[in-house]
Design a protein around this motif. Structure first.
Motif, mmCIF file in Angstrom:
data_model
loop_
_atom_site.group_PDB
_atom_site.id
_atom_site.type_symbol
_atom_site.label_atom_id
_atom_site.label_comp_id
_atom_site.label_asym_id
_atom_site.label_seq_id
_atom_site.Cartn_x
_atom_site.Cartn_y
_atom_site.Cartn_z
ATOM 1 N N ILE A 168 0.826 -1.212 -0.157
ATOM 2 C CA ILE A 168 -0.072 -0.401 0.128
ATOM 3 C C ILE A 168 0.618 1.065 0.108
ATOM 4 O O ILE A 168 0.501 2.536 -0.435
ATOM 5 C CB ILE A 168 -0.914 -0.227 0.937
ATOM 6 C CG1 ILE A 168 -2.372 1.006 1.355
ATOM 7 C CG2 ILE A 168 0.122 0.099 2.114
ATOM 8 C CD1 ILE A 168 -2.608 1.066 -0.027
ATOM 9 N N PRO A 186 -3.677 5.561 3.046
ATOM 10 C CA PRO A 186 -3.313 6.162 2.219
ATOM 11 C C PRO A 186 -4.362 7.412 2.202
ATOM 12 O O PRO A 186 -5.035 7.634 3.704
ATOM 13 C CB PRO A 186 -3.989 5.787 1.750
ATOM 14 C CG PRO A 186 -3.505 4.343 1.466
ATOM 15 C CD PRO A 186 -3.971 4.315 2.405
ATOM 16 N N SER A 352 -4.125 -5.269 2.316
ATOM 17 C CA SER A 352 -5.332 -3.939 2.464
ATOM 18 C C SER A 352 -4.492 -3.489 3.432
ATOM 19 O O SER A 352 -4.471 -3.778 4.773
ATOM 20 C CB SER A 352 -6.785 -4.648 3.018
ATOM 21 O OG SER A 352 -7.621 -3.441 2.899
ATOM 22 N N CYS A 353 -5.305 -2.224 3.668
ATOM 23 C CA CYS A 353 -4.639 -0.756 4.917
ATOM 24 C C CYS A 353 -5.838 -1.394 6.133
ATOM 25 O O CYS A 353 -4.840 -1.202 7.045
ATOM 26 C CB CYS A 353 -3.997 0.219 4.826
ATOM 27 S SG CYS A 353 -4.950 1.204 4.961
ATOM 28 N N GLY A 354 -6.793 -1.834 5.740
ATOM 29 C CA GLY A 354 -7.610 -2.134 6.390
ATOM 30 C C GLY A 354 -8.573 -0.407 7.308
ATOM 31 O O GLY A 354 -9.605 -1.003 7.412
ATOM 32 N N GLN A 355 -8.635 0.224 7.031
ATOM 33 C CA GLN A 355 -8.903 1.208 6.780
ATOM 34 C C GLN A 355 -10.241 1.127 6.062
ATOM 35 O O GLN A 355 -10.734 1.644 6.487
ATOM 36 C CB GLN A 355 -8.873 2.622 6.043
ATOM 37 C CG GLN A 355 -7.042 3.515 6.790
ATOM 38 C CD GLN A 355 -6.835 4.610 6.022
ATOM 39 O OE1 GLN A 355 -6.960 5.706 6.716
ATOM 40 N NE2 GLN A 355 -6.406 4.744 5.075
ATOM 41 N N CYS A 356 -11.087 1.389 5.666
ATOM 42 C CA CYS A 356 -12.343 0.883 4.738
ATOM 43 C C CYS A 356 -12.631 -0.707 4.526
ATOM 44 O O CYS A 356 -12.420 -0.996 4.403
ATOM 45 C CB CYS A 356 -12.065 1.586 3.567
ATOM 46 S SG CYS A 356 -11.235 2.939 2.222
ATOM 47 N N CYS A 359 -13.037 -2.534 1.607
ATOM 48 C CA CYS A 359 -11.821 -2.741 0.865
ATOM 49 C C CYS A 359 -11.048 -4.397 1.283
ATOM 50 O O CYS A 359 -10.609 -5.285 1.774
ATOM 51 C CB CYS A 359 -11.237 -2.234 0.400
ATOM 52 S SG CYS A 359 -9.500 -2.449 1.032
ATOM 53 N N THR A 397 -14.049 2.711 -1.842
ATOM 54 C CA THR A 397 -12.591 3.029 -0.722
ATOM 55 C C THR A 397 -11.931 4.475 -1.127
ATOM 56 O O THR A 397 -12.345 5.155 -1.664
ATOM 57 C CB THR A 397 -12.106 1.853 -1.063
ATOM 58 O OG1 THR A 397 -11.314 1.951 -2.607
ATOM 59 C CG2 THR A 397 -12.441 0.932 -0.829
ATOM 60 N N ILE A 398 -11.052 4.856 -0.051
ATOM 61 C CA ILE A 398 -10.506 6.069 -0.156
ATOM 62 C C ILE A 398 -9.480 5.677 -1.239
ATOM 63 O O ILE A 398 -9.096 7.204 -1.712
ATOM 64 C CB ILE A 398 -9.936 5.394 1.454
ATOM 65 C CG1 ILE A 398 -10.531 6.196 2.163
ATOM 66 C CG2 ILE A 398 -8.552 6.868 1.623
ATOM 67 C CD1 ILE A 398 -10.123 6.047 3.924
ATOM 68 N N CYS A 399 -8.814 4.475 -1.488
ATOM 69 C CA CYS A 399 -7.880 4.470 -1.877
ATOM 70 C C CYS A 399 -8.360 3.324 -3.462
ATOM 71 O O CYS A 399 -9.007 3.126 -3.626
ATOM 72 C CB CYS A 399 -6.443 4.469 -1.747
ATOM 73 S SG CYS A 399 -5.865 3.018 -1.493
ATOM 74 N N LEU A 401 -6.807 0.559 -3.950
ATOM 75 C CA LEU A 401 -6.321 -1.090 -3.953
ATOM 76 C C LEU A 401 -7.634 -1.829 -3.553
ATOM 77 O O LEU A 401 -7.533 -2.758 -4.133
ATOM 78 C CB LEU A 401 -5.756 -0.793 -2.484
ATOM 79 C CG LEU A 401 -5.610 -2.415 -2.225
ATOM 80 C CD1 LEU A 401 -3.830 -2.507 -1.670
ATOM 81 C CD2 LEU A 401 -5.720 -3.212 -1.457
ATOM 82 N N GLY A 402 -8.776 -0.980 -3.623
ATOM 83 C CA GLY A 402 -9.997 -1.786 -3.339
ATOM 84 C C GLY A 402 -10.098 -1.977 -4.682
ATOM 85 O O GLY A 402 -10.533 -3.295 -4.669
HETATM 86 S S1 SF4 Z 1 -8.864 1.190 -0.094
HETATM 87 FE FE1 SF4 Z 1 -8.774 0.959 1.826
HETATM 88 S S2 SF4 Z 1 -8.904 0.042 2.834
HETATM 89 FE FE2 SF4 Z 1 -7.917 -0.800 1.037
HETATM 90 S S3 SF4 Z 1 -5.994 -0.425 1.263
HETATM 91 FE FE3 SF4 Z 1 -6.897 1.365 0.221
HETATM 92 S S4 SF4 Z 1 -7.155 2.982 2.304
HETATM 93 FE FE4 SF4 Z 1 -6.690 0.794 3.193
#
Ligand code: SF4
Ligand SMILES: Cc1cc2nc3c(=O)[nH]c(=O)nc-3n(C[C@H](O)[C@H](O)[C@H](O)COP(=O)(O)O)c2cc1C
Lengths: 446, 164
Positions: A168, A186, A352-356, A359, A397-399, A401-402
């Motif tokens: 990430i 992110p 996954s960073c786990g924020q959202c 995701c 999602t925030i970024c 990656l989702g």
């Molecule tokens: S989509 Fe959200 S949970 Fe997934 S990596 Fe990006 S910021 Fe983190």
């Protein structure tokens, strides 16, 4: 036409003396002594160079968004986090020819008015960190870094920062968090890094390959660069070729050659490994949709597919894919698409960073469901469940990656649904070692 | 209270730590956290709570700021590990190149599973994601060194060499 790798196999090219003998650092001389920062930016704009980290955003335009308030430092941060499965070009370039990146860093930092710049390298590549630091020291010793570079009055300090193992952190705002010594979560945007980036100062983040290309553009002019390639895909691109090829490796191609040539021509990958046939390709790193042989070689309209941003995405996600980071993963008929999709599913779940929640939870579900299909415990409704989970992650999602996690699963089912069904309906066969579904009449099973 | 008195970098490493802190603007010394955690792990093999507290002290930040970072990034070992930590890439491209078989061979040879350490404390095996060496797979890494284009025979040679 080689721009980044012309001298990459010259013995000693990692040392400044050999690098200079082959024209190295001429762009620094030219930019710092004969051009204004805005003139450098103008040439990069004219070149049409697009970000090589994956998104393909025009580099010159990104630079022109950089806020320039009085008395506030500005930063250039090079993204050398390279962790997208299938991608290893930046690793190769920095390992073989560190000065190619450093020269680009000096020229680009000058254009942006940055006096301190960082190269953020994924922590696993600590040996590359050491190579870069040695090369940077050579530059300080020769007056190419530090105060008053080559008597131009321009000062630049350049540092290398290792990451700690987290995909990430390749996302640019997560990278900045990480560079500030924090977890790689992110940031919400806006504000964008161009306004509030590293330590809340205006910052440009660019990929290794994007930055390295700016030296050639300074030396030869943006218009010359734009002559290479086709349409809005200008210049050359490093392609990381892996999988079932005769000659995997990193190739610098002029954008616009055909996919068929890239896979089969001796100049490039030299074809599929002996005795095997092309089944599928992931053309731009693990995040982009996988395509079966017939769709990677030809578009749905029957035109030759080209190695360009536009041609690879022709047909949208229904029948196309993306150039992405240029991570070109080639699979022959021995490849189990379900297993490959599972490894990608595990990857995104782990990263996954786990924020959202869409995701964090969604990547976990997809991993779990893929795992049970691969291990003979799948249910008929699992395929639609995967499609549904992927849809619910996408865009929520925030970024990105989702999305990056959702697309490969959705695409594998879109093009290889029969393979998933076979796993679910014939678990006793599918779980045998080396078992692969053979589609009747497909070009790779004939 | 954790006793951090016995934990101290050697003088030359300390000098390096101070040099690293100078890479960032005044007051932004927290940015040195990842580089210093790498130095700490090279020194003590793993990031024990005591080591993390020591790093927090060096950077003048709260211990929790170190814990939350060390737990986020996969490279930091939060439990004791063996002398050689073998981290193999389990992601798609390495699997295409026969990674699964090679890694099975490795684990069988050492008699351990992923995440375990050999009883003599010599080797730990860990599974990691893509190491950015896909064209040269299968791949594993031991400390800073990459071992590429692995085969069962190569694995045997590497283990024998490191067992000496
Ligand atoms: S989509 Fe959200 S949970 Fe997934 S990596 Fe990006 S910021 Fe983190
Ligand atoms: C999950 C994720 C991972 C990324 N990884 C990388 C990476 O490893 N290297 C990179 O250059 N860009 C990566 N990017 C893209 C960056 O966010 C950013 O767009 C890029 O560094 C900008 O540089 P460019 O315009 O020169 O490509 C990633 C993006 C996302 C969402």
């Amino acid at each position: 036409m080689k721009i980044l790798t012309e001298h990459i196999n010259v013995p000693g090219i990692e040392t400044i003396d050999v690098f200079r003998k082959h024209g190295g650092y001429s762009a620094v001389e030219k930019a710092l002594k004969k051009m204004t920062p805005d003139e450098v930016t103008e040439e990069v704009k004219k070149s049409g160079l697009r970000g090589r980290g994956g998104a393909g955003f025009p580099v010159g335009m990104k630079w022109s968004f950089l806020a320039k308030p009085e008395g506030v430092p500005r930063y250039l941060v090079c993204n050398a986090d390279e962790s997208e499965p299938g991608t290893f070009k930046d690793h190769y370039l920095m390992w073989k020819s560190p000065h190619t990146l450093i020269e680009g860093m000096i020229v680009s930092s000058y254009a942006l008015g940055a006096n301190t710049s960082y190269i953020y390298v994924r922590g696993e590549l600590m040996y590359v960190v050491n190579i870069l630091e040695k090369a940077i020291q050579e530059c300080y010793d020769k007056g190419l870094l530090g105060k008053n570079i080559l008597g131009s009055g321009y000062d630049l300090d350049l540092f290398v920062q290792p990451g700690g193992g987290a995909y990430i952190c390749g996302e640019e705002t997560a990278l900045l968090e990480s560079l500030e010594g924090k977890r790689g979560n992110p940031r919400n945007k806006p504000p964008f890094p161009a306004v509030k980036g590293l330590w809340q100062s205006p910052t440009v983040v660019n990929n290794v390959e994007s930055i390295a290309a700016t030296s050639w553009i300074v030396n030869n002019g943006g218009e010359e660069y734009a002559k290479i390639g086709i349409g809005r895909s200008t210049g050359t691109k490093l392609i990381s070729a892996s999988g079932h090829l005769r000659k995997p490796g990193v190739y610098e191609i002029p954008l616009g050659i055909t996919v068929e040539d890239f896979i089969y021509a001796d100049e490039w990958c030299g074809g599929i490994r002996e005795g095997h046939k092309l089944k599928a390709v992931v053309a731009g790193g693990s995040s982009v949709p996988i395509l079966p042989a017939e769709l990677i070689l030809k578009t749905a309209n029957g035109e030759n597919r080209l190695m360009t941003y536009e041609s690879l995405s022709d047909g949208g996600f229904a029948t196309g894919t993306m150039l992405g980071s240029g991570g070109f993963v080639v699979m022959d008929e021995t490849t189990c698409i379900v297993h490959n999709t599972l490894t990608f599913g595990q990857f995104y779940h782990h990263e996954s960073c786990g924020q959202c929640s869409p995701c964090r939870e969604g990547t976990g579900w997809m991993d779990k469901v893929l795992h049970r299909i691969e291990h003979g415990k799948g249910r008929e409704e699992d395929i639609d469940l995967l499609v549904d989970v992927a849809k619910k992650i996408e865009g929520n999602t925030i970024c990105p990656l989702g999305d990056a996690a959702a697309w490969p699963v959705a695409a594998a089912i879109r093009h290889f649904r029969d393979e998933f069904e076979w796993h679910i309906r014939h678990p006793e066969k599918a779980t045998q070692k080396g078992a692969v579904f053979m589609r009747e009449g497909a070009s790779w099973t004939k | 209270m954790v006793n951090t008195q016995t934990i101290q970098f050697p003088a030359d490493t300390l000098e390096l730590v101070h040099k690293i802190i100078k890479r960032y603007p005044e007051g932004k010394q927290k940015s040195a956290l990842l580089p210093i955690l790498h130095l700490a792990q090279a020194e003590w093999r793993w990031c024990s709570p005591e080591v993390m507290d020591y790093v927090a002290g060096l950077l003048n930040i709260k211990p929790v700021e170190v814990y939350e970072v060390a737990t986020f990034y996969t490279m930091f070992h939060l439990e004791p590990v063996g002398e050689h930590v073998i981290e193999y890439c389990r992601t798609g491209p390495c699997c295409l190149m026969g990674g699964v078989d090679v890694y099975d061979h490795l684990k069988k040879k050492l008699g351990i599973e992923t995440g375990e350490t050999t009883p003599d404390g010599k080797f730990t095996v860990k599974e990691v994601e893509c190491l950015a060496a896909c064209g040269w797979g299968p791949v594993f890494q031991i400390r800073e060194k990459y071992y590429m284009n692995l085969t069962n025979e190569k694995v045997d040679e590497i283990i024998e060499e490191l067992s000496k």
